[in-house]
Design a protein around this motif. Structure first.
Motif, PDB file in Angstrom:
ATOM      1  N   MET A   1      74.225 -72.598   8.166  1.00  0.00           N
ATOM      2  CA  MET A   1      73.964 -71.264   8.664  1.00  0.00           C
ATOM      3  C   MET A   1      74.366 -70.194   7.633  1.00  0.00           C
ATOM      4  O   MET A   1      73.734 -69.173   7.562  1.00  0.00           O
ATOM      5  CB  MET A   1      74.716 -71.028   9.977  1.00  0.00           C
ATOM      6  CG  MET A   1      74.184 -71.845  11.158  1.00  0.00           C
ATOM      7  SD  MET A   1      72.440 -71.607  11.514  1.00  0.00           S
ATOM      8  CE  MET A   1      72.462 -70.151  12.480  1.00  0.00           C
ATOM      9  N   LEU A   5      72.084 -67.107   6.149  1.00  0.00           N
ATOM     10  CA  LEU A   5      72.505 -65.712   6.147  1.00  0.00           C
ATOM     11  C   LEU A   5      72.393 -65.103   4.749  1.00  0.00           C
ATOM     12  O   LEU A   5      71.897 -63.989   4.584  1.00  0.00           O
ATOM     13  CB  LEU A   5      73.946 -65.594   6.662  1.00  0.00           C
ATOM     14  CG  LEU A   5      74.554 -64.192   6.678  1.00  0.00           C
ATOM     15  CD1 LEU A   5      73.773 -63.269   7.615  1.00  0.00           C
ATOM     16  CD2 LEU A   5      76.012 -64.268   7.105  1.00  0.00           C
ATOM     17  N   ASP A  70      79.506 -67.307  22.153  1.00  0.00           N
ATOM     18  CA  ASP A  70      78.554 -66.843  21.160  1.00  0.00           C
ATOM     19  C   ASP A  70      79.272 -66.752  19.817  1.00  0.00           C
ATOM     20  O   ASP A  70      80.379 -66.220  19.736  1.00  0.00           O
ATOM     21  CB  ASP A  70      78.037 -65.458  21.576  1.00  0.00           C
ATOM     22  CG  ASP A  70      76.800 -65.022  20.826  1.00  0.00           C
ATOM     23  OD1 ASP A  70      76.214 -65.836  20.099  1.00  0.00           O
ATOM     24  OD2 ASP A  70      76.421 -63.842  20.959  1.00  0.00           O
ATOM     25  N   ASN A  72      78.669 -65.419  15.866  1.00  0.00           N
ATOM     26  CA  ASN A  72      77.807 -64.603  15.007  1.00  0.00           C
ATOM     27  C   ASN A  72      78.347 -64.599  13.592  1.00  0.00           C
ATOM     28  O   ASN A  72      79.546 -64.413  13.385  1.00  0.00           O
ATOM     29  CB  ASN A  72      77.769 -63.157  15.516  1.00  0.00           C
ATOM     30  CG  ASN A  72      77.122 -63.080  16.870  1.00  0.00           C
ATOM     31  OD1 ASN A  72      75.940 -63.318  17.014  1.00  0.00           O
ATOM     32  ND2 ASN A  72      77.911 -62.764  17.882  1.00  0.00           N
ATOM     33  N   TYR A  74      78.151 -62.692   9.970  1.00  0.00           N
ATOM     34  CA  TYR A  74      77.785 -61.461   9.281  1.00  0.00           C
ATOM     35  C   TYR A  74      78.310 -61.536   7.853  1.00  0.00           C
ATOM     36  O   TYR A  74      79.337 -62.155   7.607  1.00  0.00           O
ATOM     37  CB  TYR A  74      78.473 -60.238   9.909  1.00  0.00           C
ATOM     38  CG  TYR A  74      78.174 -59.972  11.346  1.00  0.00           C
ATOM     39  CD1 TYR A  74      77.087 -59.186  11.709  1.00  0.00           C
ATOM     40  CD2 TYR A  74      79.001 -60.467  12.350  1.00  0.00           C
ATOM     41  CE1 TYR A  74      76.834 -58.905  13.039  1.00  0.00           C
ATOM     42  CE2 TYR A  74      78.749 -60.193  13.683  1.00  0.00           C
ATOM     43  CZ  TYR A  74      77.669 -59.415  14.025  1.00  0.00           C
ATOM     44  OH  TYR A  74      77.409 -59.135  15.339  1.00  0.00           O
ATOM     45  N   TYR A  89      83.328 -64.348  17.066  1.00  0.00           N
ATOM     46  CA  TYR A  89      82.988 -65.104  18.267  1.00  0.00           C
ATOM     47  C   TYR A  89      83.372 -64.355  19.538  1.00  0.00           C
ATOM     48  O   TYR A  89      84.238 -63.495  19.535  1.00  0.00           O
ATOM     49  CB  TYR A  89      83.633 -66.492  18.254  1.00  0.00           C
ATOM     50  CG  TYR A  89      85.142 -66.476  18.153  1.00  0.00           C
ATOM     51  CD1 TYR A  89      85.935 -66.270  19.276  1.00  0.00           C
ATOM     52  CD2 TYR A  89      85.773 -66.663  16.933  1.00  0.00           C
ATOM     53  CE1 TYR A  89      87.312 -66.247  19.178  1.00  0.00           C
ATOM     54  CE2 TYR A  89      87.155 -66.644  16.831  1.00  0.00           C
ATOM     55  CZ  TYR A  89      87.914 -66.439  17.967  1.00  0.00           C
ATOM     56  OH  TYR A  89      89.282 -66.403  17.854  1.00  0.00           O
ATOM     57  N   MET A 109      76.170 -70.248  21.590  1.00  0.00           N
ATOM     58  CA  MET A 109      74.987 -69.817  20.842  1.00  0.00           C
ATOM     59  C   MET A 109      75.444 -69.486  19.432  1.00  0.00           C
ATOM     60  O   MET A 109      76.585 -69.082  19.226  1.00  0.00           O
ATOM     61  CB  MET A 109      74.366 -68.591  21.501  1.00  0.00           C
ATOM     62  CG  MET A 109      73.857 -68.853  22.887  1.00  0.00           C
ATOM     63  SD  MET A 109      73.192 -67.345  23.660  1.00  0.00           S
ATOM     64  CE  MET A 109      74.714 -66.533  24.144  1.00  0.00           C
ATOM     65  N   LEU A 110      74.560 -69.639  18.468  1.00  0.00           N
ATOM     66  CA  LEU A 110      74.893 -69.380  17.074  1.00  0.00           C
ATOM     67  C   LEU A 110      73.832 -68.466  16.471  1.00  0.00           C
ATOM     68  O   LEU A 110      72.631 -68.740  16.589  1.00  0.00           O
ATOM     69  CB  LEU A 110      74.958 -70.701  16.309  1.00  0.00           C
ATOM     70  CG  LEU A 110      75.368 -70.664  14.858  1.00  0.00           C
ATOM     71  CD1 LEU A 110      76.767 -70.085  14.697  1.00  0.00           C
ATOM     72  CD2 LEU A 110      75.332 -72.065  14.266  1.00  0.00           C
ATOM     73  N   HIS A 111      74.286 -67.354  15.856  1.00  0.00           N
ATOM     74  CA  HIS A 111      73.368 -66.372  15.283  1.00  0.00           C
ATOM     75  C   HIS A 111      73.829 -65.964  13.890  1.00  0.00           C
ATOM     76  O   HIS A 111      75.019 -65.936  13.613  1.00  0.00           O
ATOM     77  CB  HIS A 111      73.329 -65.106  16.145  1.00  0.00           C
ATOM     78  CG  HIS A 111      73.001 -65.347  17.572  1.00  0.00           C
ATOM     79  ND1 HIS A 111      71.728 -65.542  18.030  1.00  0.00           N
ATOM     80  CD2 HIS A 111      73.805 -65.442  18.654  1.00  0.00           C
ATOM     81  CE1 HIS A 111      71.749 -65.743  19.329  1.00  0.00           C
ATOM     82  NE2 HIS A 111      73.004 -65.681  19.740  1.00  0.00           N
ATOM     83  N   VAL A 112      72.876 -65.608  13.042  1.00  0.00           N
ATOM     84  CA  VAL A 112      73.179 -64.961  11.763  1.00  0.00           C
ATOM     85  C   VAL A 112      72.576 -63.570  11.853  1.00  0.00           C
ATOM     86  O   VAL A 112      71.460 -63.393  12.336  1.00  0.00           O
ATOM     87  CB  VAL A 112      72.630 -65.745  10.546  1.00  0.00           C
ATOM     88  CG1 VAL A 112      73.316 -67.083  10.423  1.00  0.00           C
ATOM     89  CG2 VAL A 112      71.136 -65.932  10.604  1.00  0.00           C
ATOM     90  N   LYS A 113      73.350 -62.560  11.416  1.00  0.00           N
ATOM     91  CA  LYS A 113      72.901 -61.179  11.582  1.00  0.00           C
ATOM     92  C   LYS A 113      73.232 -60.353  10.352  1.00  0.00           C
ATOM     93  O   LYS A 113      74.264 -60.540   9.723  1.00  0.00           O
ATOM     94  CB  LYS A 113      73.592 -60.538  12.787  1.00  0.00           C
ATOM     95  CG  LYS A 113      73.254 -61.206  14.105  1.00  0.00           C
ATOM     96  CD  LYS A 113      73.961 -60.533  15.249  1.00  0.00           C
ATOM     97  CE  LYS A 113      73.593 -61.182  16.563  1.00  0.00           C
ATOM     98  NZ  LYS A 113      74.270 -60.529  17.690  1.00  0.00           N
TER      99      LYS A 113
END
Length: 158
Positions: A1, A5, A70, A72, A74, A89, A109-113
């Motif tokens: 991930m 990013l 969650d 995230n 960054y 998190y 949930m896993l996000h890259v922002k």
């Protein structure tokens, strides 16, 4: 991930970014609840944290994994020599009791922002470090964007 990013940052930002990241870990709640002040406080707190290697971060996240709702990623700060990625998190246990019951068994949930400054919404590339101080180029583009936006609003009111 982290690699995803960094690729995303290279697509949207003009900076040269190191592909050798270190990491900061943050609980979302440590930055308070006022969204207006959150960015300033986040930068202030993160400046005093020591970046960690990936293996240390994996151990930290493993310990908390069952309670994570969650996650995230960054870019906190980047240069040619170092990229610091913040892993922020949200905990399931911080949710309202009714909602917690619905999500308690779900994996996180896993996000890259990438957070963009206003002027980049028109397609301009931007400084990935704009939140943590930016630079002359960022301030100039922000000034031009604000000037253009204010003129546009002024014309709409006529």
């Amino acid at each position: 991930m982290a690699a995803r990013l960094i690729k995303m940052a290279e697509q949207y930002c003009w900076n040269k970014i190191s592909h050798q990241p270190t990491f900061l870990v943050s609980d979302f709640n440590e930055f308070g609840e006022d969204f207006r002040e959150m960015r300033k406080l986040r930068n202030k707190i993160n400046r005093y944290k020591t970046p960690l290697p990936l293996d240390a971060v994996i151990e930290l996240v493993k310990k908390e994994y069952q309670d994570l709702y969650d996650i995230n990623l960054y870019i906190f700060k980047a240069s040619q020599k170092q990229t610091i990625i913040e892993i922020q998190y949200y905990r399931k246990s911080n949710m309202e009791p009714d909602y917690y019951e619905k999500i308690k068994d779900n994996p996180p949930m896993l996000h890259v922002k990438i957070i963009q400054p206003g002027y980049s919404l028109e397609g301009d590339k931007f400084d990935i470090n704009w939140e943590s101080g930016g630079g002359l180029r960022h301030y100039w583009k922000s000034f031009l964007y604000e000037f253009k936006y204010r003129r546009m609003v002024k014309n709409l009111k006529k």
